[in-house]
Write a protein that holds these residues in place. Structure first.
Motif, PDB file in Angstrom:
ATOM      1  N   UNK A   1      30.689  14.780  40.935  1.00  0.00           N
ATOM      2  CA  UNK A   1      32.130  14.976  40.964  1.00  0.00           C
ATOM      3  C   UNK A   1      32.665  15.192  42.364  1.00  0.00           C
ATOM      4  N   UNK A   2      33.810  14.560  42.660  1.00  0.00           N
ATOM      5  CA  UNK A   2      34.543  14.758  43.904  1.00  0.00           C
ATOM      6  C   UNK A   2      35.869  15.406  43.553  1.00  0.00           C
TER       7      UNK A   2
ATOM      8  N   UNK B   1      27.345  18.277  41.823  1.00  0.00           N
ATOM      9  CA  UNK B   1      26.405  17.442  41.087  1.00  0.00           C
ATOM     10  C   UNK B   1      25.610  18.242  40.084  1.00  0.00           C
ATOM     11  N   UNK B   2      25.320  17.640  38.950  1.00  0.00           N
ATOM     12  CA  UNK B   2      24.475  18.218  37.907  1.00  0.00           C
ATOM     13  C   UNK B   2      23.539  17.134  37.396  1.00  0.00           C
ATOM     14  N   UNK B   3      22.314  17.497  37.074  1.00  0.00           N
ATOM     15  CA  UNK B   3      21.377  16.530  36.511  1.00  0.00           C
ATOM     16  C   UNK B   3      20.324  17.245  35.684  1.00  0.00           C
ATOM     17  N   UNK B   4      19.949  16.666  34.551  1.00  0.00           N
ATOM     18  CA  UNK B   4      18.862  17.176  33.712  1.00  0.00           C
ATOM     19  C   UNK B   4      18.095  15.978  33.164  1.00  0.00           C
ATOM     20  N   UNK B   5      16.806  16.154  32.928  1.00  0.00           N
ATOM     21  CA  UNK B   5      16.035  15.062  32.358  1.00  0.00           C
ATOM     22  C   UNK B   5      14.565  15.400  32.210  1.00  0.00           C
ATOM     23  N   UNK B   6      13.840  14.476  31.632  1.00  0.00           N
ATOM     24  CA  UNK B   6      12.393  14.611  31.484  1.00  0.00           C
ATOM     25  C   UNK B   6      11.778  13.221  31.425  1.00  0.00           C
ATOM     26  N   UNK B   7      10.516  13.130  31.826  1.00  0.00           N
ATOM     27  CA  UNK B   7       9.849  11.832  31.855  1.00  0.00           C
ATOM     28  C   UNK B   7       8.346  12.014  31.807  1.00  0.00           C
ATOM     29  N   UNK B   8       7.666  10.966  31.381  1.00  0.00           N
ATOM     30  CA  UNK B   8       6.214  10.850  31.459  1.00  0.00           C
ATOM     31  C   UNK B   8       5.912   9.582  32.235  1.00  0.00           C
TER      32      UNK B   8
ATOM     33  N   UNK C   1      13.088  18.534  34.514  1.00  0.00           N
ATOM     34  CA  UNK C   1      13.800  19.060  35.666  1.00  0.00           C
ATOM     35  C   UNK C   1      15.265  19.312  35.340  1.00  0.00           C
ATOM     36  N   UNK C   2      15.864  20.147  36.171  1.00  0.00           N
ATOM     37  CA  UNK C   2      17.310  20.368  36.158  1.00  0.00           C
ATOM     38  C   UNK C   2      17.725  20.620  37.598  1.00  0.00           C
ATOM     39  N   UNK C   3      18.904  20.133  37.964  1.00  0.00           N
ATOM     40  CA  UNK C   3      19.368  20.287  39.335  1.00  0.00           C
ATOM     41  C   UNK C   3      20.851  20.593  39.403  1.00  0.00           C
ATOM     42  N   UNK C   4      21.229  21.350  40.418  1.00  0.00           N
ATOM     43  CA  UNK C   4      22.625  21.697  40.665  1.00  0.00           C
ATOM     44  C   UNK C   4      22.898  21.503  42.140  1.00  0.00           C
ATOM     45  N   UNK C   5      24.038  20.869  42.451  1.00  0.00           N
ATOM     46  CA  UNK C   5      24.413  20.636  43.842  1.00  0.00           C
ATOM     47  C   UNK C   5      25.859  21.051  44.066  1.00  0.00           C
ATOM     48  N   UNK C   6      26.121  21.753  45.172  1.00  0.00           N
ATOM     49  CA  UNK C   6      27.474  22.148  45.534  1.00  0.00           C
ATOM     50  C   UNK C   6      27.631  21.985  47.044  1.00  0.00           C
ATOM     51  N   UNK C   7      28.610  21.151  47.465  1.00  0.00           N
ATOM     52  CA  UNK C   7      28.837  20.903  48.875  1.00  0.00           C
ATOM     53  C   UNK C   7      30.324  21.020  49.191  1.00  0.00           C
ATOM     54  N   UNK C   8      30.630  21.556  50.394  1.00  0.00           N
ATOM     55  CA  UNK C   8      31.997  21.769  50.830  1.00  0.00           C
ATOM     56  C   UNK C   8      32.239  20.992  52.122  1.00  0.00           C
TER      57      UNK C   8
ATOM     58  N   UNK D   1      29.942  17.529  55.335  1.00  0.00           N
ATOM     59  CA  UNK D   1      29.749  18.383  54.174  1.00  0.00           C
ATOM     60  C   UNK D   1      28.512  19.258  54.386  1.00  0.00           C
ATOM     61  N   UNK D   2      28.625  20.525  54.008  1.00  0.00           N
ATOM     62  CA  UNK D   2      27.501  21.447  54.013  1.00  0.00           C
ATOM     63  C   UNK D   2      27.341  22.026  52.618  1.00  0.00           C
ATOM     64  N   UNK D   3      26.096  22.252  52.203  1.00  0.00           N
ATOM     65  CA  UNK D   3      25.938  22.783  50.862  1.00  0.00           C
ATOM     66  C   UNK D   3      24.499  23.077  50.499  1.00  0.00           C
ATOM     67  N   UNK D   4      24.289  23.265  49.206  1.00  0.00           N
ATOM     68  CA  UNK D   4      23.007  23.712  48.676  1.00  0.00           C
ATOM     69  C   UNK D   4      22.701  22.978  47.384  1.00  0.00           C
ATOM     70  N   UNK D   5      21.433  22.597  47.224  1.00  0.00           N
ATOM     71  CA  UNK D   5      20.916  22.113  45.948  1.00  0.00           C
ATOM     72  C   UNK D   5      19.878  23.109  45.433  1.00  0.00           C
ATOM     73  N   UNK D   6      19.858  23.301  44.134  1.00  0.00           N
ATOM     74  CA  UNK D   6      18.808  24.071  43.477  1.00  0.00           C
ATOM     75  C   UNK D   6      18.121  23.157  42.476  1.00  0.00           C
ATOM     76  N   UNK D   7      16.826  22.991  42.622  1.00  0.00           N
ATOM     77  CA  UNK D   7      16.062  22.089  41.766  1.00  0.00           C
ATOM     78  C   UNK D   7      14.985  22.885  41.042  1.00  0.00           C
ATOM     79  N   UNK D   8      15.022  22.879  39.744  1.00  0.00           N
ATOM     80  CA  UNK D   8      13.989  23.517  38.940  1.00  0.00           C
ATOM     81  C   UNK D   8      13.193  22.463  38.202  1.00  0.00           C
TER      82      UNK D   8
END
Length: 385
Positions: free
Chosen positions: A115-116, A125-132, A159-166, A173-180
């Motif tokens: 999203x902008x 940004x948001x993302x979730x998923x799984x794979x083999x 996995x799941x991920x979150x991104x926020x940039x300003x 742009x500066x920001x942070x991603x968290x990836x689990x």
């Protein structure tokens, strides 16, 4: 273009596209008016005339075949909605999902949102998923990799991920991603040559913060003809964050796009990636991902340190059809000091492009690349970089 699960199912073993192994949200177009329109010659076709319209809202839904050296043939079902919020001068946002299956029986799926917001002051940004994913592991280091001895692996990832940039200043742009993620690796054979199993980690759980800086002056992210994209990332893994080991990865890249003439673009990319600490094999730097470099099986050549450079000439024959010629080179090493004397790996090739969408220049691509003393073929969506 928003890259969904099949570019981030496993670090470096992408079944659908040879792109960045971690979760990514490539930014959408900044071109929202007619002032930057490409030169038009009335005697010639007019490629991408539709991209200069303000109304870019559209669905892109398609079954997409793909091919790459890591996974062979595969099929992805992709659905995306590209849209701009009313009265917001931000570039388009994207929400989508996808699923894939490959010739090696790899499979997976995921959902993502890029999203902008607030006149492009925020990017979320948001993302979730799984794979083999099934793939071959050749060991670590050039000397080991060139022996061409491998073992088959099965890797499962959620996995799941979150991104926020300003945006802090003009296009920066500066920001942070968290990836689990949870990654489980199994060896799919009883015949194991050499000591290839020494580097295999059976299971890893982690939550990794990723600090990011990005400057994006491209006039369009789907098919840029002008501007550049600079990206700097620092990712941290720690046993205190429930990782198996403690290590860090740092990556810097720069893409430049030059509008040479009507319908002609010269693009080039420079990147370097460095990993420090007790790095698991799937987080090492490797050729064959993100287009660095085409012609190499993803993950066959991997080590802690890597740099790569490539250039690509792009030409549009018509609004729908285009062609490219590309070449690149790079090196791998266990330490930066060991680049001196390390083997150079190179590749080059030709490709075709076919535009899929009506309002946005989203291309289906077919590339033929020569690298690692063999010819490889790629079918996928979007430019290599």
């Amino acid at each position: 273009m928003l890259t969904i699960l099949f570019s981030c199912s496993v670090r470096g073993q992408e079944p659908a596209t040879e792109q960045e192994p971690a979760i990514q949200w490539n930014e959408s177009s900044d071109l929202l008016d007619d002032e930057k329109a490409l030169p038009v010659n009335a005697a010639q076709p007019t490629p991408f005339t539709a991209i200069h319209k303000k109304d870019k809202n559209e669905f892109v839904i398609a079954p997409i075949p793909f091919l790459n050296p890591s996974q062979g043939w595969g099929l992805a079902l992709v659905g995306q909605y590209i849209f701009t919020l009313k009265d917001d001068e931000s570039p388009p946002s994207i929400v989508g999902g996808g699923a894939f299956y490959t010739e090696k029986h790899s499979y997976g799926g995921g959902l993502a949102y890029s999203g902008k917001l607030a006149n492009d002051q925020w990017r979320v940004g948001l993302a979730v998923g799984k794979a083999t994913v099934f793939y071959d592991f050749y060991g670590i280091g050039y000397d080991q990799n060139k022996e061409d001895i491998s073992i088959p692996l099965k890797q499962q990832v959620e996995f799941a991920g979150l991104r926020l940039m300003k945006q802090v200043t003009n296009k920066l742009f500066l920001g942070l991603e968290l990836i689990g993620a949870e990654i489980t690796t199994n060896i799919e054979t009883e015949s194991i040559p050499g000591n290839l199993t020494n580097e295999i980690v059976a299971k890893t759980d982690f939550v990794a913060p990723n600090l990011k800086a990005e400057r994006d002056t491209r006039n369009d992210s789907f098919y840029p003809t002008q501007g550049s994209l600079f990206d700097l990332q620092a990712e941290f893994h720690s046993e205190e964050l429930h990782d198996n080991t403690t290590y860090q990865t740092y990556k810097i890249s720069w893409n430049q796009y030059l509008d040479l003439a009507p319908f002609s673009v010269l693009a080039y990319r420079l990147m370097a990636r460095f990993a420090y600490g007790d790095v698991p094999f799937y987080s090492l730097s490797m050729f064959g991902q993100g287009g660095d470099l085409r012609g190499y099986e993803t993950g066959k050549y991997r080590d802690k340190m890597m740099w790569a450079a490539q250039t690509e000439y792009r030409y549009r024959f018509t609004d729908r059809w285009g062609g490219v010629a590309f070449a690149g080179a790079g090196q791998l090493a266990p330490k930066v000091s060991e680049f001196d004397g390390a083997a150079f790996l190179g590749s080059g090739g030709l490709g075709l492009r076919f535009r899929l969408a009506q309002k946005n220049p989203v291309d289906f691509r077919f590339d033929t690349a020569y690298g690692d003393q063999k010819i490889s073929y790629y079918f996928s969506v979007g430019q290599s970089f």
